[in-house]
Enzyme design. Structure first.
Site, mmCIF file in Angstrom:
data_model
loop_
_atom_site.group_PDB
_atom_site.id
_atom_site.type_symbol
_atom_site.label_atom_id
_atom_site.label_comp_id
_atom_site.label_asym_id
_atom_site.label_seq_id
_atom_site.Cartn_x
_atom_site.Cartn_y
_atom_site.Cartn_z
ATOM 1 N N ALA A 99 3.565 2.535 5.004
ATOM 2 C CA ALA A 99 3.233 3.970 4.958
ATOM 3 C C ALA A 99 1.728 4.120 5.113
ATOM 4 O O ALA A 99 0.970 3.690 4.241
ATOM 5 C CB ALA A 99 3.703 4.565 3.628
ATOM 6 N N VAL A 100 1.325 4.691 6.228
ATOM 7 C CA VAL A 100 -0.092 4.984 6.434
ATOM 8 C C VAL A 100 -0.238 6.503 6.377
ATOM 9 O O VAL A 100 0.452 7.229 7.095
ATOM 10 C CB VAL A 100 -0.596 4.442 7.782
ATOM 11 C CG1 VAL A 100 -2.122 4.511 7.831
ATOM 12 C CG2 VAL A 100 -0.140 3.010 8.002
ATOM 13 N N ILE A 101 -1.114 6.946 5.482
ATOM 14 C CA ILE A 101 -1.225 8.382 5.231
ATOM 15 C C ILE A 101 -2.641 8.841 5.560
ATOM 16 O O ILE A 101 -3.616 8.357 4.980
ATOM 17 C CB ILE A 101 -0.819 8.696 3.774
ATOM 18 C CG1 ILE A 101 0.638 8.257 3.581
ATOM 19 C CG2 ILE A 101 -0.986 10.195 3.483
ATOM 20 C CD1 ILE A 101 1.174 8.363 2.195
ATOM 21 N N GLU B 252 -1.468 -5.774 7.709
ATOM 22 C CA GLU B 252 -0.981 -7.153 7.623
ATOM 23 C C GLU B 252 0.454 -7.315 8.141
ATOM 24 O O GLU B 252 0.959 -8.452 8.248
ATOM 25 C CB GLU B 252 -1.048 -7.643 6.168
ATOM 26 C CG GLU B 252 -2.437 -8.048 5.687
ATOM 27 C CD GLU B 252 -3.344 -6.860 5.365
ATOM 28 O OE1 GLU B 252 -2.822 -5.786 5.001
ATOM 29 O OE2 GLU B 252 -4.577 -7.015 5.492
ATOM 30 N N PHE C 188 0.864 -1.189 0.000
ATOM 31 C CA PHE C 188 0.000 0.000 0.000
ATOM 32 C C PHE C 188 0.903 1.243 0.000
ATOM 33 O O PHE C 188 1.835 1.327 0.788
ATOM 34 C CB PHE C 188 -0.887 -0.015 1.245
ATOM 35 C CG PHE C 188 -2.179 0.727 1.078
ATOM 36 C CD1 PHE C 188 -3.370 0.057 0.849
ATOM 37 C CD2 PHE C 188 -2.206 2.113 1.151
ATOM 38 C CE1 PHE C 188 -4.567 0.748 0.698
ATOM 39 C CE2 PHE C 188 -3.383 2.817 1.001
ATOM 40 C CZ PHE C 188 -4.575 2.132 0.774
ATOM 41 N N ARG D 178 10.370 11.433 4.128
ATOM 42 C CA ARG D 178 10.949 10.407 5.024
ATOM 43 C C ARG D 178 11.312 9.121 4.282
ATOM 44 O O ARG D 178 11.719 8.141 4.913
ATOM 45 C CB ARG D 178 9.953 10.114 6.154
ATOM 46 C CG ARG D 178 9.831 11.279 7.123
ATOM 47 C CD ARG D 178 8.560 11.276 7.934
ATOM 48 N NE ARG D 178 8.535 12.411 8.848
ATOM 49 C CZ ARG D 178 8.256 13.668 8.501
ATOM 50 N NH1 ARG D 178 7.970 13.964 7.236
ATOM 51 N NH2 ARG D 178 8.275 14.642 9.379
ATOM 52 N N ALA E 68 -0.329 -2.075 5.726
ATOM 53 C CA ALA E 68 0.280 -2.008 7.058
ATOM 54 C C ALA E 68 -0.450 -2.896 8.065
ATOM 55 O O ALA E 68 0.161 -3.440 8.985
ATOM 56 C CB ALA E 68 0.290 -0.563 7.549
ATOM 57 N N THR F 63 -7.326 7.979 4.349
ATOM 58 C CA THR F 63 -8.158 6.978 4.996
ATOM 59 C C THR F 63 -8.816 7.489 6.272
ATOM 60 O O THR F 63 -8.143 8.062 7.120
ATOM 61 C CB THR F 63 -7.341 5.706 5.335
ATOM 62 O OG1 THR F 63 -8.171 4.846 6.119
ATOM 63 C CG2 THR F 63 -6.077 6.030 6.086
ATOM 64 N N HIS G 209 -9.883 5.495 8.404
ATOM 65 C CA HIS G 209 -9.510 4.572 9.482
ATOM 66 C C HIS G 209 -7.999 4.562 9.730
ATOM 67 O O HIS G 209 -7.427 3.594 10.200
ATOM 68 C CB HIS G 209 -10.079 3.165 9.258
ATOM 69 C CG HIS G 209 -9.667 2.496 7.982
ATOM 70 N ND1 HIS G 209 -10.214 2.778 6.769
ATOM 71 C CD2 HIS G 209 -8.767 1.526 7.754
ATOM 72 C CE1 HIS G 209 -9.672 2.021 5.845
ATOM 73 N NE2 HIS G 209 -8.778 1.256 6.407
HETATM 74 N N1 INI Z 1 -2.657 0.375 4.399
HETATM 75 C C1 INI Z 1 -1.502 1.055 4.432
HETATM 76 O O1 INI Z 1 -0.442 0.444 4.536
HETATM 77 N N2 INI Z 1 -1.499 2.414 4.357
HETATM 78 C C2 INI Z 1 -2.657 3.137 4.251
HETATM 79 O O2 INI Z 1 -2.586 4.389 4.190
HETATM 80 C C3 INI Z 1 -3.885 2.432 4.194
HETATM 81 N N3 INI Z 1 -5.122 3.131 4.016
HETATM 82 O O3 INI Z 1 -5.077 4.284 3.580
HETATM 83 O O4 INI Z 1 -6.188 2.590 4.234
HETATM 84 C C4 INI Z 1 -3.864 1.027 4.283
HETATM 85 N N4 INI Z 1 -5.008 0.312 4.252
HETATM 86 C C5 INI Z 1 -5.030 -1.091 3.938
HETATM 87 C C6 INI Z 1 -4.863 -1.976 5.163
HETATM 88 O O5 INI Z 1 -3.534 -1.914 5.654
HETATM 89 C C7 INI Z 1 -5.166 -3.435 4.816
HETATM 90 O O6 INI Z 1 -4.247 -3.900 3.862
HETATM 91 C C8 INI Z 1 -6.574 -3.633 4.274
HETATM 92 O O7 INI Z 1 -7.530 -3.109 5.169
HETATM 93 C C9 INI Z 1 -6.887 -5.148 4.056
HETATM 94 O O8 INI Z 1 -6.778 -5.890 5.258
#
Ligand code: INI
Length: 159
Positions: free
Chosen positions: A80-82, A58, A22, A127, A56, A86, A88
């Protein structure tokens, strides 16, 4: 009085880099940074496994599975979670961070924390090889340093 401090020497170590796809424009740069750091600090390329997961969320499960195999002296977790993308964000980022900390504590193996939690893509880019360095590189070095520190702190068997 004793003092302990690890050094990031990778010779003879086996390392798993667990990275999420992701936001892969960011995470591939984190992975490049981590691999570069590991090789430059003496880890043989053949002793590095890169494991890709969807996101992330997983990361903790994959890290736990990798540690369960007892094949690795250290793990580097990258993602990377942005926030902008999202609603959530807090759940994904929080649970991923919590799960990685728990995995490291449960297995007593260092898990370098290269999970970016940013408000914007620009912050993530800074980063991942930009103005703020490469957090993949930093996480890899921290994992190697902790592996060396853990070796120093190993308590010899009483018998
Ligand atoms: N996963 C990320 O690694 N980064 C994100 O910013 C993100 N957003 O935006 O939702 C994200 N979502 C997916 C999540 O990690 C799972 O893979 C998904 O929910 C399936 O289980």
């Amino acid at each position: 009085m004793a003092e302990f401090s690890g050094s990031p020497s990778g010779e003879g170590r086996r390392v798993a880099v667990v990275a999420s796809r992701f936001n892969d424009t960011i995470t591939t740069r984190l992975a490049d940074g981590a691999l570069d750091a590991l090789v430059r600090h003496g880890v043989a390329a053949a002793d590095i496994d890169t494991i890709w997961v969807p996101g992330a969320w997983e990361l903790p499960a994959a890290v736990r599975r990798a540690l369960d195999s007892e094949r690795y002296d250290a793990v580097v977790a990258l993602g990377a979670v942005i926030r902008g993308e999202t609603p959530h964000f807090d759940y994904v980022a929080g649970e991923a961070a919590r799960g990685l900390a728990q995995a490291s504590a449960d297995f007593a193996v260092p898990v370098g924390f290269g999970l970016l939690t940013c408000d914007t893509m620009e912050q993530a880019e800074a980063r991942a090889g930009g103005a703020h360095g490469n957090k993949g590189w930093d996480a890899a070095l921290a994992a190697l340093e902790m592996a060396d520190l853990f070796d120093q702190l190993d308590v010899p068997d009483a018998d």
